[in-house]
Enzyme design. Structure first.
Site, PDB file in Angstrom:
ATOM      1  N   SER A   1       0.846  -1.188   0.000  1.00  0.00           N
ATOM      2  CA  SER A   1       0.000   0.000   0.000  1.00  0.00           C
ATOM      3  C   SER A   1       0.880   1.236   0.000  1.00  0.00           C
ATOM      4  O   SER A   1       2.090   1.149   0.160  1.00  0.00           O
ATOM      5  CB  SER A   1      -0.886   0.008   1.232  1.00  0.00           C
ATOM      6  OG  SER A   1      -0.099   0.272   2.363  1.00  0.00           O
ATOM      7  N   LYS A   2       0.262   2.356  -0.167  1.00  0.00           N
ATOM      8  CA  LYS A   2       0.984   3.628  -0.189  1.00  0.00           C
ATOM      9  C   LYS A   2       1.884   3.734   1.048  1.00  0.00           C
ATOM     10  O   LYS A   2       3.045   4.078   0.969  1.00  0.00           O
ATOM     11  CB  LYS A   2      -0.038   4.768  -0.184  1.00  0.00           C
ATOM     12  CG  LYS A   2       0.561   6.087  -0.562  1.00  0.00           C
ATOM     13  CD  LYS A   2       0.302   6.391  -2.022  1.00  0.00           C
ATOM     14  CE  LYS A   2       1.245   7.453  -2.519  1.00  0.00           C
ATOM     15  NZ  LYS A   2       1.495   7.347  -3.940  1.00  0.00           N
ATOM     16  N   ARG A   3       1.300   3.404   2.177  1.00  0.00           N
ATOM     17  CA  ARG A   3       2.004   3.558   3.432  1.00  0.00           C
ATOM     18  C   ARG A   3       3.186   2.589   3.560  1.00  0.00           C
ATOM     19  O   ARG A   3       4.202   2.901   4.150  1.00  0.00           O
ATOM     20  CB  ARG A   3       1.019   3.308   4.573  1.00  0.00           C
ATOM     21  CG  ARG A   3       1.160   4.217   5.748  1.00  0.00           C
ATOM     22  CD  ARG A   3      -0.119   4.244   6.584  1.00  0.00           C
ATOM     23  NE  ARG A   3      -0.880   3.021   6.527  1.00  0.00           N
ATOM     24  CZ  ARG A   3      -0.692   1.965   7.301  1.00  0.00           C
ATOM     25  NH1 ARG A   3       0.251   1.977   8.211  1.00  0.00           N
ATOM     26  NH2 ARG A   3      -1.440   0.902   7.191  1.00  0.00           N
TER      27      ARG A   3
END
Ligand code: GLU
Length: 434
Positions: free
Chosen positions: A203-205
């Site tokens: 994910s982005k994170r």
């Protein structure tokens, strides 16, 4: 000759997944004396942006994945149309008119079993019964991904298609198109999925940050490349750190892992530290200078490069990123240093004004201000005061650097210089501590 391609869509920046695909293509080409082709899949006029092309090209160059040829799909529409018309002529495709828009060309799927001998995953069978007729050219005249991919891979003489597992469902559709066009299909090799630390897709994170961001965060390209390599391959013998030139000598696509990889930021930091430790301090300094200018720690054209190189040497063994240097070495550049509340509570809450005063007098009296003399005078003082060295080392470090940890204290004093050291110690004496 082996010819592979990396085919990013410039609808976003280059991320971890894309750069891993690029790496394995580039590496395979270099390992087998082949060619690495870059194909910009920019047929989506609305979502493709020149700034993404720029970021992707810049990041690939930074990582060292230089291409031998480059193509832009947006410049090849005539070629796609020609192949689509071939299928029309053979009645394997049909035209569909949409009111108010142009004509689409659609491939008629006949159900059959498709078998792919994937170089990484082994044999995969697909039942195409569920595959609907495939649009080849959309009514706006642009080709679909699957069709353009087949035409390009064929006309660019691609021998091996190495791409992420997320494309596995496209492969039978592409296999059908090769059959229909009576073209030989390339070998396929699907790289395993990359998962985030909490499971699930990246994910982005958890690491989908743009490669250009890793660069500005202070990761070294060679460390990132080594880390990407380990995501899906291993040099064996439990080795993890391997220079790319050595990997080129022993890499083969069939040795790529089948199992999903996990993107672990801590492991990337560890890898970066491995490379930072051994890097040339002068090179690291060049990379660090912009970070110091950004923080206004130095002014462009008005700093002592040799001094900064010495500071980099002090810290480089423990850095995870170059940004750590800017954070950890701040006290060498700031006039008013920030005292970390923990350092204050742990080491500066006792009244040490007498000891600080004595130590600064000893420093003042030093004829030779070098690391050995600084240490000798300190050791003598704690001996006379009959206290353990650490009773004074930690508070002095806290007063000089604002931190609980850091490089060796005597080096810190040496590079801070006599005046600044005395100033910071005496400031605590005046304050009478807290
Ligand atoms: N443009 C596609 C992507 O970005 C390329 C897929 C392929 O390699 O065939 O995922």
């Amino acid at each position: 000759m082996i010819r592979v391609r990396f085919a990013p869509s410039p609808t976003g920046n280059l991320h971890i997944g894309g750069s891993r695909t690029a790496l394995f293509n580039w590496l395979y080409a270099r390992a087998k004396d082949g060619k690495f082709i870059l194909r910009i899949e920019d047929t989506d006029k609305l979502r493709s942006k020149p700034e993404y092309v720029e970021e992707i090209l810049g990041s690939l160059k930074w990582l060292g994945f230089c291409w031998d040829e480059i193509y832009y799909q947006s410049q090849r529409s005539g070629i796609y149309r020609e192949y689509a018309e071939r299928l029309l002529k053979e009645k394997l495709a049909y035209v569909e008119k949409t009111e108010g828009r142009g004509e689409a060309i659609i491939y008629k799927v006949t159900p059959q079993n498709v078998i792919i001998d994937d170089l990484i995953r082994g044999r995969i069978q697909f039942d195409t019964a569920n595959i609907k007729d495939q649009v080849l050219i959309k009514s706006d005249g642009t080709p679909t991904y699957n069709f353009a991919c087949v035409v390009d891979d064929y006309t660019m003489n691609i021998t091996h298609v190495i791409r992420g597992d997320d494309h596995i469902s496209n492969t039978p559709k592409q296999a059908l198109l090769y059959q229909a066009l009576k073209l030989p299909a390339p070998y396929f090799a699907h790289l395993p999925l990359i998962m985030g630390m909490e499971g699930g897709r990246l994910s982005k994170r958890t690491g989908a940050t743009a490669i250009s961001d890793y660069r500005s965060l202070g990761y070294l390209a060679e460390a990132l490349v080594n880390y990407l390599l380990l995501l899906s391959w291993s040099p064996g013998e439990n080795r993890e750190v391997i220079e790319i030139n050595e990997a080129i000598k022993i890499f083969d696509i069939k040795d790529v892992n089948k199992t999903a990889a996990t993107f672990d930021m801590k492991k990337l930091d560890w890898m970066n530290n491995q490379y930072l430790k051994g890097a040339d301090p002068a090179r690291l300094t060049e990379l660090i200078l912009p970070l110091l200018t950004e923080k206004k720690y130095i002014q462009e054209g008005n700093f002592d490069r040799g001094y900064i190189i010495s500071l980099v040497k002090l810290f480089q063994g423990r850095l995870s990123t170059l940004r750590d240097f800017a954070d950890w070495a701040d006290f060498f550049f700031l006039k008013d240093i920030q005292i970390d509340p923990q350092a204050r509570e742990k080491f500066l809450s006792r009244d040490l004004s007498r000891e600080f005063k004595l130590f600064s007098e000893r420093l003042e009296a030093l004829e030779q201000f070098d690391i050995a003399s600084i240490e000798a005078s300190f050791r003598q003082l704690v001996g006379e005061l009959n206290i353990e060295a650490k009773v004074l080392i930690h508070p002095v470090r806290a007063a000089l650097t604002g931190k609980t940890v850091g490089p060796g204290l005597f080096e810190v004093i040496y590079y801070l210089g006599k005046e600044r050291t005395k100033e910071r110690l005496l400031a605590w004496v005046k304050r009478g501590n807290v």
